[in-house]
Write a protein that holds these residues in place. Structure first.
Motif, short mmCIF file in Angstrom:
data_model
loop_
_atom_site.label_atom_id
_atom_site.label_comp_id
_atom_site.label_asym_id
_atom_site.label_seq_id
_atom_site.Cartn_x
_atom_site.Cartn_y
_atom_site.Cartn_z
N ASP A 96 -9.15 15.69 -12.99
CA ASP A 96 -8.29 15.63 -14.17
C ASP A 96 -6.89 15.18 -13.81
OD1 ASP A 96 -9.75 18.52 -15.83
OD2 ASP A 96 -10.30 16.40 -15.84
N SER A 97 -6.42 15.61 -12.61
CA SER A 97 -5.07 15.24 -12.23
C SER A 97 -4.94 13.75 -12.00
CB SER A 97 -4.65 15.98 -10.96
OG SER A 97 -5.54 15.74 -9.91
N VAL A 98 -6.04 13.10 -11.60
CA VAL A 98 -6.02 11.65 -11.44
C VAL A 98 -5.84 10.99 -12.79
CG1 VAL A 98 -7.35 9.63 -10.76
CG2 VAL A 98 -7.43 11.70 -9.36
N ARG A 99 -6.57 11.49 -13.80
CA ARG A 99 -6.46 10.91 -15.13
C ARG A 99 -5.08 11.12 -15.72
NH1 ARG A 99 -11.96 12.49 -15.37
NH2 ARG A 99 -11.45 14.60 -16.03
N SER A 100 -4.50 12.34 -15.53
CA SER A 100 -3.18 12.60 -16.08
C SER A 100 -2.14 11.75 -15.38
CB SER A 100 -2.83 14.09 -15.94
OG SER A 100 -2.77 14.47 -14.59
N SER A 101 -2.31 11.54 -14.08
CA SER A 101 -1.37 10.70 -13.36
C SER A 101 -1.43 9.27 -13.86
CB SER A 101 -1.70 10.74 -11.86
OG SER A 101 -0.89 9.86 -11.14
N ARG A 102 -2.64 8.80 -14.17
CA ARG A 102 -2.81 7.45 -14.68
C ARG A 102 -2.14 7.31 -16.03
NH1 ARG A 102 -8.11 7.50 -15.81
NH2 ARG A 102 -7.70 7.86 -17.99
N ASP A 103 -2.34 8.31 -16.92
CA ASP A 103 -1.76 8.23 -18.25
C ASP A 103 -0.24 8.27 -18.19
OD1 ASP A 103 -4.40 10.27 -19.71
OD2 ASP A 103 -4.31 8.13 -19.26
N ALA A 104 0.28 9.17 -17.33
CA ALA A 104 1.73 9.31 -17.23
C ALA A 104 2.37 8.04 -16.69
CB ALA A 104 2.08 10.50 -16.33
N GLY A 105 1.68 7.38 -15.78
CA GLY A 105 2.23 6.17 -15.19
C GLY A 105 1.98 4.93 -16.00
N ARG A 106 1.11 5.05 -17.03
CA ARG A 106 0.79 3.94 -17.90
C ARG A 106 0.23 2.74 -17.13
NH1 ARG A 106 6.28 3.58 -21.23
NH2 ARG A 106 6.97 5.41 -20.14
N ILE A 107 -0.47 3.01 -16.06
CA ILE A 107 -1.20 1.97 -15.34
C ILE A 107 -2.65 2.38 -15.33
CG2 ILE A 107 -1.61 0.89 -13.10
CD1 ILE A 107 1.27 1.03 -12.50
N LYS A 108 -3.52 1.50 -15.76
CA LYS A 108 -4.94 1.83 -15.82
C LYS A 108 -5.59 1.62 -14.46
CE LYS A 108 -5.69 0.87 -20.73
NZ LYS A 108 -6.49 0.08 -21.71
N LEU A 109 -6.39 2.62 -14.08
CA LEU A 109 -7.16 2.47 -12.86
C LEU A 109 -8.27 1.46 -13.08
CD1 LEU A 109 -7.61 6.20 -11.80
CD2 LEU A 109 -6.38 4.47 -10.51
N PRO A 110 -8.60 0.68 -12.06
CA PRO A 110 -9.77 -0.20 -12.16
C PRO A 110 -11.04 0.65 -12.20
CG PRO A 110 -8.89 -0.20 -9.93
CD PRO A 110 -7.90 0.55 -10.77
N VAL A 152 -7.81 15.43 -0.83
CA VAL A 152 -7.18 14.33 -0.10
C VAL A 152 -7.24 13.04 -0.92
CG1 VAL A 152 -7.40 12.81 1.92
CG2 VAL A 152 -7.57 15.30 2.19
N LEU A 153 -8.40 12.75 -1.49
CA LEU A 153 -8.56 11.52 -2.27
C LEU A 153 -7.71 11.54 -3.53
CD1 LEU A 153 -12.42 11.00 -1.86
CD2 LEU A 153 -10.56 9.90 -0.59
N ILE A 154 -7.62 12.70 -4.19
CA ILE A 154 -6.77 12.83 -5.37
C ILE A 154 -5.32 12.53 -4.99
CG2 ILE A 154 -5.78 14.49 -7.00
CD1 ILE A 154 -8.56 15.83 -7.08
N ALA A 155 -4.87 13.10 -3.85
CA ALA A 155 -3.49 12.87 -3.41
C ALA A 155 -3.24 11.39 -3.15
CB ALA A 155 -3.21 13.70 -2.16
N LEU A 156 -4.23 10.72 -2.58
CA LEU A 156 -4.06 9.28 -2.31
C LEU A 156 -3.97 8.48 -3.60
CD1 LEU A 156 -3.97 6.71 -0.64
CD2 LEU A 156 -6.48 6.72 -0.69
N VAL A 157 -4.90 8.71 -4.54
CA VAL A 157 -4.91 7.94 -5.78
C VAL A 157 -3.61 8.14 -6.54
CG1 VAL A 157 -6.03 7.65 -8.02
CG2 VAL A 157 -7.42 7.90 -5.96
N GLU A 158 -3.14 9.38 -6.61
CA GLU A 158 -1.88 9.65 -7.32
C GLU A 158 -0.72 8.93 -6.64
OE1 GLU A 158 -1.78 13.91 -7.37
OE2 GLU A 158 -2.76 14.00 -9.33
N HIS A 159 -0.68 8.96 -5.30
CA HIS A 159 0.39 8.29 -4.57
C HIS A 159 0.31 6.77 -4.76
CE1 HIS A 159 3.20 7.15 -1.46
NE2 HIS A 159 2.25 6.53 -0.78
N ALA A 160 -0.90 6.22 -4.70
CA ALA A 160 -1.06 4.77 -4.86
C ALA A 160 -0.61 4.32 -6.24
CB ALA A 160 -2.51 4.38 -4.61
N MET A 161 -0.93 5.12 -7.27
CA MET A 161 -0.54 4.74 -8.63
C MET A 161 0.98 4.82 -8.79
SD MET A 161 -3.34 3.78 -9.76
CE MET A 161 -2.93 3.45 -11.47
N ARG A 162 1.60 5.87 -8.22
CA ARG A 162 3.06 5.96 -8.28
C ARG A 162 3.71 4.78 -7.56
NH1 ARG A 162 2.10 11.49 -7.07
NH2 ARG A 162 2.61 11.07 -4.88
N THR A 163 3.15 4.42 -6.40
CA THR A 163 3.70 3.32 -5.62
C THR A 163 3.60 2.01 -6.38
OG1 THR A 163 3.12 4.42 -3.54
CG2 THR A 163 3.50 2.04 -3.45
#
Length: 205
Positions: A2-16, A181-192
């Motif tokens: 869920d945190s991955v989805r919320s991070s995506r929504d907050a950043g307004r960048i859609k994950l592939p 670990v993977l959640i932390a990476l996806v969230e960091h990659a989206m922020r970056t």
């Protein structure tokens, strides 16, 4: 996730729909173990038994009990809901297989660099590689039984990592730990990538 989805929504960048993630690090750090622990399918592994031909080439100090090594890559998959799939590619750790990294890195969202505190310097080639490619990455400190434990900031100092690079503890054998670990990476990659989009062109994959 869920945190991955919320991070995506907050950043307004859609994950592939298909997300490629690299799992890198030094020889014997736990790359194959992590991919196998989190994969929902039987992981593809290209491990071969260590033989006398590796004597003088593969440094086993600190990992004397290791009997196999990855010679091409590890591969695993995780499905997130009905929409997303994470494809995990574990890179070989020894220098003589580094020529494979460019192919494996194509199109990756980011990378997990697994650190073994018994052989911390083995991380540097991975860190240098992803920094040069401007690939978002995090460091996951694999907690081996019997190994000395360090504070995460001590590890950051030892690796001379910028404060913006996340460092997390993990047990590569445990599925839930690997997921974190993977959640932390996806969230960091989206922020970056969000920051790169706001400030200029995003880094090349």
């Amino acid at each position: 996730m869920d945190s991955v989805r919320s991070s995506r929504d907050a950043g307004r960048i859609k994950l592939p729909k298909a997300i490629k993630i690299l799992v890198a690090g030094g020889f014997g750090a736990g790359k194959t173990t992590l991919v196998g622990a989190v994969s929902e399918i039987a992981p593809l592994s290209t491990e071969e038994t260590l033989t006398n031909r590796g004597v003088g080439i593969d440094d086993l100090s600190g990992v004397e009990s290791k009997r196999t090594t990855t010679v091409a890559m590890d591969f695993g998959r995780i499905t997130i809901g009905d929409a997303y799939r994470l494809y995990l590619f574990g890179t070989p750790g020894q220098e003589r297989f580094w020529f494979l990294w460019d192919e494996l890195a194509l199109g990756a969202l980011g990378a997990v660099v697994i650190a073994d505190t018994r052989r911390l310097a083995d991380c540097f080639p991975s860190l240098d590689y992803f920094e040069r490619r401007q690939t978002p990455f995090i460091v996951a400190v694999n907690c081996f039984d019997g190994a000395r434990r360090y504070d995460l900031e001590e590890v950051r100092l030892g690796l001379t990592l910028h404060e913006d690079i996340p460092i997390v503890m993990c047990d590569a054998r445990q599925r839930e730990s690997g997921k974190e670990v993977l959640i932390a990476l996806v969230e960091h990659a989206m922020r970056t990538r969000l920051g790169a989009t706001v400030g200029g062109d995003p880094p090349s994959p």
